[in-house]
Write a protein that holds these residues in place. Structure first.
Motif, PDB file in Angstrom:
ATOM      1  N   LEU A 137     -13.680  -0.585 -10.491  1.00  0.00           N
ATOM      2  CA  LEU A 137     -13.176   0.769 -10.268  1.00  0.00           C
ATOM      3  C   LEU A 137     -11.663   0.746 -10.092  1.00  0.00           C
ATOM      4  O   LEU A 137     -11.122  -0.161  -9.459  1.00  0.00           O
ATOM      5  N   GLU A 146      -8.606   3.655  -9.076  1.00  0.00           N
ATOM      6  CA  GLU A 146      -8.301   5.026  -8.681  1.00  0.00           C
ATOM      7  C   GLU A 146      -6.804   5.265  -8.854  1.00  0.00           C
ATOM      8  O   GLU A 146      -5.985   4.482  -8.379  1.00  0.00           O
ATOM      9  N   ALA A 183      -5.153   7.710 -15.319  1.00  0.00           N
ATOM     10  CA  ALA A 183      -6.565   7.327 -15.404  1.00  0.00           C
ATOM     11  C   ALA A 183      -6.942   6.977 -16.838  1.00  0.00           C
ATOM     12  O   ALA A 183      -7.661   6.006 -17.078  1.00  0.00           O
ATOM     13  N   TYR A 185     -15.989   8.695 -14.993  1.00  0.00           N
ATOM     14  CA  TYR A 185     -14.853   8.935 -14.114  1.00  0.00           C
ATOM     15  C   TYR A 185     -15.222  10.042 -13.145  1.00  0.00           C
ATOM     16  O   TYR A 185     -16.187  10.777 -13.365  1.00  0.00           O
ATOM     17  N   TYR A 243      -6.746  12.804  -7.518  1.00  0.00           N
ATOM     18  CA  TYR A 243      -7.140  11.398  -7.542  1.00  0.00           C
ATOM     19  C   TYR A 243      -8.346  11.242  -8.470  1.00  0.00           C
ATOM     20  O   TYR A 243      -9.343  11.952  -8.320  1.00  0.00           O
ATOM     21  N   THR A 273     -11.011   8.431 -10.278  1.00  0.00           N
ATOM     22  CA  THR A 273     -11.559   7.081 -10.279  1.00  0.00           C
ATOM     23  C   THR A 273     -12.234   6.821 -11.616  1.00  0.00           C
ATOM     24  O   THR A 273     -13.041   7.622 -12.076  1.00  0.00           O
ATOM     25  N   SER A 288      -7.987  -0.286  -6.327  1.00  0.00           N
ATOM     26  CA  SER A 288      -8.873  -0.888  -7.328  1.00  0.00           C
ATOM     27  C   SER A 288      -9.790  -1.873  -6.627  1.00  0.00           C
ATOM     28  O   SER A 288      -9.448  -2.406  -5.565  1.00  0.00           O
TER      29      SER A 288
END
Length: 99
Positions: free
Chosen positions: A9, A11, A18, A36, A43, A45, A77
């Protein structure tokens, strides 16, 4: 239920970062882009799965790609090796439909 060896992951703050992270992650290693999530206030991820080594390589590549961008907004991350089976519920919730 699918069983994943690892989950990676990243972020970031902002869609452009992203997307850059996701692109670098998918190009760097044999991982599957799960999806995602726009967590809150911009924000985002990005989630990938694969074997442990591939997820580590993908997360490393994604974080480097974001850091190299002007004003790169990397928030966090992580790579989770051998995730507990119950995490599949979260993976399913944020999976891209049709993939």
């Amino acid at each position: 239920m699918n069983r994943h060896e690892a989950i990676g992951l990243i972020e970031t703050f902002g869609l452009v970062f992203a997307l850059e992270a996701a692109d670098a992650m998918c190009k760097a290693a044999d991982v599957e882009l799960v999806g995602y999530e726009n967590v809150a206030s911009g924000y985002i991820t990005v989630i990938v799965t694969g074997d442990v080594g591939a997820c580590k390589a993908a997360v490393d590549a994604g974080t480097c790609a974001v850091k190299q961008m002007e004003d790169g907004n990397l928030y966090s991350s992580i790579v989770i090796a051998r995730p507990h089976g119950d995490l599949q519920k979260i993976i399913d919730k944020y999976a891209i439909e049709g993939v």
